[in-house]
Motif scaffolding. Structure first.
Motif, PDB file in Angstrom:
ATOM      1  N   ARG A  96       1.872  26.848   7.038  1.00  0.00           N
ATOM      2  CA  ARG A  96       0.551  27.329   7.440  1.00  0.00           C
ATOM      3  C   ARG A  96      -0.441  27.421   6.275  1.00  0.00           C
ATOM      4  O   ARG A  96      -1.523  27.962   6.433  1.00  0.00           O
ATOM      5  N   ASP A  97      -0.063  26.880   5.122  1.00  0.00           N
ATOM      6  CA  ASP A  97      -0.971  27.022   3.975  1.00  0.00           C
ATOM      7  C   ASP A  97      -2.019  25.913   3.922  1.00  0.00           C
ATOM      8  O   ASP A  97      -2.859  25.888   3.024  1.00  0.00           O
ATOM      9  N   GLY A  98      -1.987  24.973   4.859  1.00  0.00           N
ATOM     10  CA  GLY A  98      -3.014  23.939   4.940  1.00  0.00           C
ATOM     11  C   GLY A  98      -2.887  22.831   3.916  1.00  0.00           C
ATOM     12  O   GLY A  98      -3.813  22.039   3.747  1.00  0.00           O
ATOM     13  N   THR A  99      -1.753  22.726   3.204  1.00  0.00           N
ATOM     14  CA  THR A  99      -1.602  21.683   2.184  1.00  0.00           C
ATOM     15  C   THR A  99      -1.045  20.383   2.745  1.00  0.00           C
ATOM     16  O   THR A  99      -1.000  19.391   2.037  1.00  0.00           O
ATOM     17  N   ASN A 100      -0.615  20.378   3.994  1.00  0.00           N
ATOM     18  CA  ASN A 100      -0.090  19.156   4.591  1.00  0.00           C
ATOM     19  C   ASN A 100      -0.638  18.991   5.999  1.00  0.00           C
ATOM     20  O   ASN A 100      -0.022  19.398   6.979  1.00  0.00           O
ATOM     21  N   LYS A 101      -1.807  18.411   6.085  1.00  0.00           N
ATOM     22  CA  LYS A 101      -2.403  18.072   7.367  1.00  0.00           C
ATOM     23  C   LYS A 101      -2.213  16.583   7.617  1.00  0.00           C
ATOM     24  O   LYS A 101      -1.812  15.842   6.720  1.00  0.00           O
ATOM     25  N   ILE A 102      -2.527  16.127   8.809  1.00  0.00           N
ATOM     26  CA  ILE A 102      -2.332  14.713   9.127  1.00  0.00           C
ATOM     27  C   ILE A 102      -3.142  13.830   8.197  1.00  0.00           C
ATOM     28  O   ILE A 102      -2.651  12.807   7.711  1.00  0.00           O
ATOM     29  N   LEU A 103      -4.384  14.200   7.902  1.00  0.00           N
ATOM     30  CA  LEU A 103      -5.271  13.345   7.118  1.00  0.00           C
ATOM     31  C   LEU A 103      -5.533  13.858   5.704  1.00  0.00           C
ATOM     32  O   LEU A 103      -6.345  13.272   4.989  1.00  0.00           O
ATOM     33  N   HIS A 104      -4.852  14.914   5.315  1.00  0.00           N
ATOM     34  CA  HIS A 104      -5.016  15.407   3.944  1.00  0.00           C
ATOM     35  C   HIS A 104      -3.732  16.089   3.498  1.00  0.00           C
ATOM     36  O   HIS A 104      -3.275  17.032   4.136  1.00  0.00           O
ATOM     37  N   LYS A 105      -3.176  15.616   2.382  1.00  0.00           N
ATOM     38  CA  LYS A 105      -1.900  16.135   1.907  1.00  0.00           C
ATOM     39  C   LYS A 105      -1.997  16.396   0.404  1.00  0.00           C
ATOM     40  O   LYS A 105      -2.496  15.553  -0.343  1.00  0.00           O
ATOM     41  N   ARG A 106      -1.501  17.554  -0.019  1.00  0.00           N
ATOM     42  CA  ARG A 106      -1.512  17.898  -1.443  1.00  0.00           C
ATOM     43  C   ARG A 106      -0.114  17.734  -2.029  1.00  0.00           C
ATOM     44  O   ARG A 106       0.891  17.946  -1.348  1.00  0.00           O
ATOM     45  N   PHE A 107      -0.088  17.356  -3.300  1.00  0.00           N
ATOM     46  CA  PHE A 107       1.160  17.271  -4.053  1.00  0.00           C
ATOM     47  C   PHE A 107       0.840  17.677  -5.488  1.00  0.00           C
ATOM     48  O   PHE A 107      -0.342  17.700  -5.886  1.00  0.00           O
ATOM     49  N   PRO A 108       1.832  18.035  -6.295  1.00  0.00           N
ATOM     50  CA  PRO A 108       1.566  18.501  -7.663  1.00  0.00           C
ATOM     51  C   PRO A 108       0.775  17.464  -8.460  1.00  0.00           C
ATOM     52  O   PRO A 108       1.209  16.333  -8.645  1.00  0.00           O
ATOM     53  N   GLY A 109      -0.417  17.835  -8.907  1.00  0.00           N
ATOM     54  CA  GLY A 109      -1.237  16.957  -9.731  1.00  0.00           C
ATOM     55  C   GLY A 109      -2.213  16.088  -8.975  1.00  0.00           C
ATOM     56  O   GLY A 109      -2.981  15.335  -9.585  1.00  0.00           O
ATOM     57  N   GLY A 110      -2.228  16.159  -7.648  1.00  0.00           N
ATOM     58  CA  GLY A 110      -3.140  15.289  -6.909  1.00  0.00           C
ATOM     59  C   GLY A 110      -3.147  15.592  -5.429  1.00  0.00           C
ATOM     60  O   GLY A 110      -2.573  16.566  -4.957  1.00  0.00           O
ATOM     61  N   HIS A 111      -3.799  14.714  -4.685  1.00  0.00           N
ATOM     62  CA  HIS A 111      -3.832  14.857  -3.233  1.00  0.00           C
ATOM     63  C   HIS A 111      -4.035  13.487  -2.598  1.00  0.00           C
ATOM     64  O   HIS A 111      -4.492  12.534  -3.246  1.00  0.00           O
ATOM     65  N   LEU A 112      -3.662  13.369  -1.349  1.00  0.00           N
ATOM     66  CA  LEU A 112      -3.819  12.141  -0.575  1.00  0.00           C
ATOM     67  C   LEU A 112      -4.761  12.419   0.580  1.00  0.00           C
ATOM     68  O   LEU A 112      -4.512  13.307   1.401  1.00  0.00           O
ATOM     69  N   THR A 113      -5.848  11.659   0.636  1.00  0.00           N
ATOM     70  CA  THR A 113      -6.805  11.763   1.722  1.00  0.00           C
ATOM     71  C   THR A 113      -6.778  10.463   2.511  1.00  0.00           C
ATOM     72  O   THR A 113      -6.844   9.376   1.928  1.00  0.00           O
ATOM     73  N   ILE A 114      -6.674  10.576   3.826  1.00  0.00           N
ATOM     74  CA  ILE A 114      -6.608   9.397   4.702  1.00  0.00           C
ATOM     75  C   ILE A 114      -7.800   9.463   5.636  1.00  0.00           C
ATOM     76  O   ILE A 114      -7.980  10.461   6.350  1.00  0.00           O
TER      77      ILE A 114
ATOM     78  N   VAL B 124       0.835  -1.194   0.000  1.00  0.00           N
ATOM     79  CA  VAL B 124       0.000   0.000   0.000  1.00  0.00           C
ATOM     80  C   VAL B 124       0.877   1.254   0.000  1.00  0.00           C
ATOM     81  O   VAL B 124       0.640   2.205  -0.763  1.00  0.00           O
ATOM     82  N   ASN B 125       1.892   1.269   0.851  1.00  0.00           N
ATOM     83  CA  ASN B 125       2.789   2.431   0.920  1.00  0.00           C
ATOM     84  C   ASN B 125       3.466   2.696  -0.423  1.00  0.00           C
ATOM     85  O   ASN B 125       3.581   3.858  -0.858  1.00  0.00           O
ATOM     86  N   ASN B 126       3.920   1.629  -1.090  1.00  0.00           N
ATOM     87  CA  ASN B 126       4.588   1.799  -2.381  1.00  0.00           C
ATOM     88  C   ASN B 126       3.633   2.351  -3.436  1.00  0.00           C
ATOM     89  O   ASN B 126       4.040   3.156  -4.291  1.00  0.00           O
ATOM     90  N   CYS B 127       2.373   1.920  -3.387  1.00  0.00           N
ATOM     91  CA  CYS B 127       1.385   2.444  -4.341  1.00  0.00           C
ATOM     92  C   CYS B 127       1.218   3.949  -4.169  1.00  0.00           C
ATOM     93  O   CYS B 127       1.173   4.703  -5.155  1.00  0.00           O
ATOM     94  N   VAL B 128       1.129   4.384  -2.920  1.00  0.00           N
ATOM     95  CA  VAL B 128       0.969   5.812  -2.653  1.00  0.00           C
ATOM     96  C   VAL B 128       2.201   6.581  -3.119  1.00  0.00           C
ATOM     97  O   VAL B 128       2.095   7.607  -3.815  1.00  0.00           O
ATOM     98  N   GLY B 129       3.381   6.107  -2.758  1.00  0.00           N
ATOM     99  CA  GLY B 129       4.610   6.789  -3.154  1.00  0.00           C
ATOM    100  C   GLY B 129       4.772   6.872  -4.659  1.00  0.00           C
ATOM    101  O   GLY B 129       5.165   7.920  -5.208  1.00  0.00           O
ATOM    102  N   TYR B 130       4.440   5.791  -5.360  1.00  0.00           N
ATOM    103  CA  TYR B 130       4.542   5.763  -6.824  1.00  0.00           C
ATOM    104  C   TYR B 130       3.649   6.828  -7.461  1.00  0.00           C
ATOM    105  O   TYR B 130       4.072   7.552  -8.371  1.00  0.00           O
ATOM    106  N   HIS B 131       2.419   6.932  -6.982  1.00  0.00           N
ATOM    107  CA  HIS B 131       1.483   7.877  -7.601  1.00  0.00           C
ATOM    108  C   HIS B 131       1.825   9.329  -7.259  1.00  0.00           C
ATOM    109  O   HIS B 131       1.562  10.226  -8.064  1.00  0.00           O
ATOM    110  N   ILE B 132       2.398   9.572  -6.114  1.00  0.00           N
ATOM    111  CA  ILE B 132       2.846  10.929  -5.803  1.00  0.00           C
ATOM    112  C   ILE B 132       3.988  11.332  -6.725  1.00  0.00           C
ATOM    113  O   ILE B 132       4.027  12.447  -7.252  1.00  0.00           O
ATOM    114  N   ASP B 133       4.892  10.400  -6.989  1.00  0.00           N
ATOM    115  CA  ASP B 133       6.100  10.711  -7.750  1.00  0.00           C
ATOM    116  C   ASP B 133       5.921  10.595  -9.252  1.00  0.00           C
ATOM    117  O   ASP B 133       6.407  11.446 -10.007  1.00  0.00           O
ATOM    118  N   GLN B 134       5.209   9.552  -9.708  1.00  0.00           N
ATOM    119  CA  GLN B 134       5.203   9.234 -11.133  1.00  0.00           C
ATOM    120  C   GLN B 134       3.872   9.442 -11.843  1.00  0.00           C
ATOM    121  O   GLN B 134       3.852   9.757 -13.025  1.00  0.00           O
TER     122      GLN B 134
END
Length: 377
Positions: free
Chosen positions: A127-145, A74-84
């Motif tokens: 303080r821009d709110g793009t990296n919270k514990i349960l929500h993180k933004r990255f170029p082209g997408g976001h991760l919601t936990i 699961v971790n590798n899937c998340v890392g792959y999609h953030i990067d690639q």
């Protein structure tokens, strides 16, 4: 402009296992083996990760024991999609507390220690709110936990990659909204290239989400060649044997796996080497859902001595402890004895023996047949 156009790039040729071998770093606080990731350490993970990368696969189901590295997949899937291959990603854990734990103890160390992920997620102190514990933004997408017990999180936004961990621990209903897995799946319907990954150790037969999903898949199992005779086989608990002392006491330290064909004993090192040469074989036709089943015997991190001790302790403790062993070590569902019909209880006592052999201490052989009008079963 260049950064904006980079989001429109086609998906890369790298599979998730390729990406992990090239880029992933395991963190000391999240792994017993920190350093560069090696898929060859647990070769069976390659087929699972590559199935998630396969465009023809809509859903991947992983029904397994503990200690086989499924959370790292699961971790590798998340890392792959953030990067690639940036996309909206959602990771669903049984509860919100589990979601926070995964974010802090699993995801954050990976994002910090994997070089290609550094800088793609904002500093948690920003303080821009793009990296919270349960929500993180990255170029082209976001991760919601989210936790499966939080209906508002499950229904909040469209998702292309849905990763559901330990689905058998999810509540029956997310509030009044219904089954949390189906609720989360609805978030993916707008994406033609969606991917759904369901992961869990199973629980009770008839009430296990992961078993039901696995039975709808192509049911892949990992076949391992014997180092002596080459016979491919599934690794099952019935082939694990150990000695007893003169007083009849068990000696778990002598535990070894025996080939189902030639009866060659495999010590742990031989077993691990054989597993590295194994392959996935499907038992059912493929129709978009790839299913994988594994037990703890395949794990390169578990010795048979430890499994044998756990089995003997579970057997002495009664049904509740035996259920834990069956679920978490064998990766199989548990059927309560009182609920099983007579034929099922008898069938559960079967043991696997190679054709043409008689078990040690066997005194006589019997055979049974069901006579039908046109045949004998």
């Amino acid at each position: 402009m260049k950064r904006a156009l980079s989001v429109l790039k086609p998906p890369p040729d790298l599979t998730i296992s390729d990406w992990a071998d090239q880029n992933r770093r395991l963190s000391s606080e999240a792994s017993a083996e920190p350093g560069q990731w090696r898929t060859s350490r647990a070769e069976y993970q390659r087929g699972i990760m590559d199935a998630i990368s396969d465009a023809s696969t809509d859903t991947v189901v992983i029904m397994s024991s503990s200690q086989v590295g499924k959370t790292e997949v699961v971790n590798n899937c998340v890392g792959y999609h953030i990067d690639q291959d940036p996309a909206p990603v959602m990771v669903v854990m049984p509860t919100e507390r589990d979601a926070e734990t995964w974010s802090k103890d699993r995801f954050s160390p990976m994002a910090r220690d994997t070089p290609c992920l550094q800088g793609k997620i904002a500093n948690p102190r920003s303080r821009d709110g793009t990296n919270k514990i349960l929500h993180k933004r990255f170029p082209g997408g976001h991760l919601t936990i989210v936790g499966a017990n939080a209906p508002s999180g499950l229904a909040s936004r469209p998702i292309r990659l849905l990763l559901c961990d330990e689905v058998d621990r999810y509540p029956f209903s997310a509030g009044a909204e219904g089954d949390p897995v189906n609720l989360a799946k609805k978030r993916t319907v707008t994406f033609w290239n969606r991917k759904i990954v369901l992961v869990s150790t199973p629980t009770n037969k008839g009430a296990s989400r992961i078993e039901a999903a696995f039975e709808e898949s192509d049911q892949r199992r990992f076949w391992v060649p014997c180092p002596a005779c080459g016979a491919e086989q599934l690794l099952i608990w019935g082939q694990v044997k150990w000695d007893k002392d003169e007083a009849g006491g068990h000696r778990p330290e002598t535990a070894r796996y025996h080939c189902a064909d030639c009866d060659m004993p495999w010590k742990d090192e031989i077993r691990w080497s054989a597993i590295s040469k194994g392959r996935w074989i499907a038992d059912a036709p493929f129709s978009g859902t790839a299913g994988f089943h594994l037990n703890e015997i395949y794990s390169p991190w578990v010795r048979l001595e430890a499994m044998t001790k756990a089995f003997l302790s579970a057997r002495a403790g009664g049904d509740e402890t035996m259920k834990t062993f069956v679920n978490t070590s064998l990766g199989e569902t548990w059927m309560e004895a009182g609920e099983a019909p007579d034929w099922q209880r008898l069938a559960d006592r079967r043991e696997a023996w190679a054709p043409g052999t008689v078990p040690e201490r066997g005194l006589f052989l019997t055979a049974g047949a069901d006579v039908q009008k046109d045949r004998i079963e």
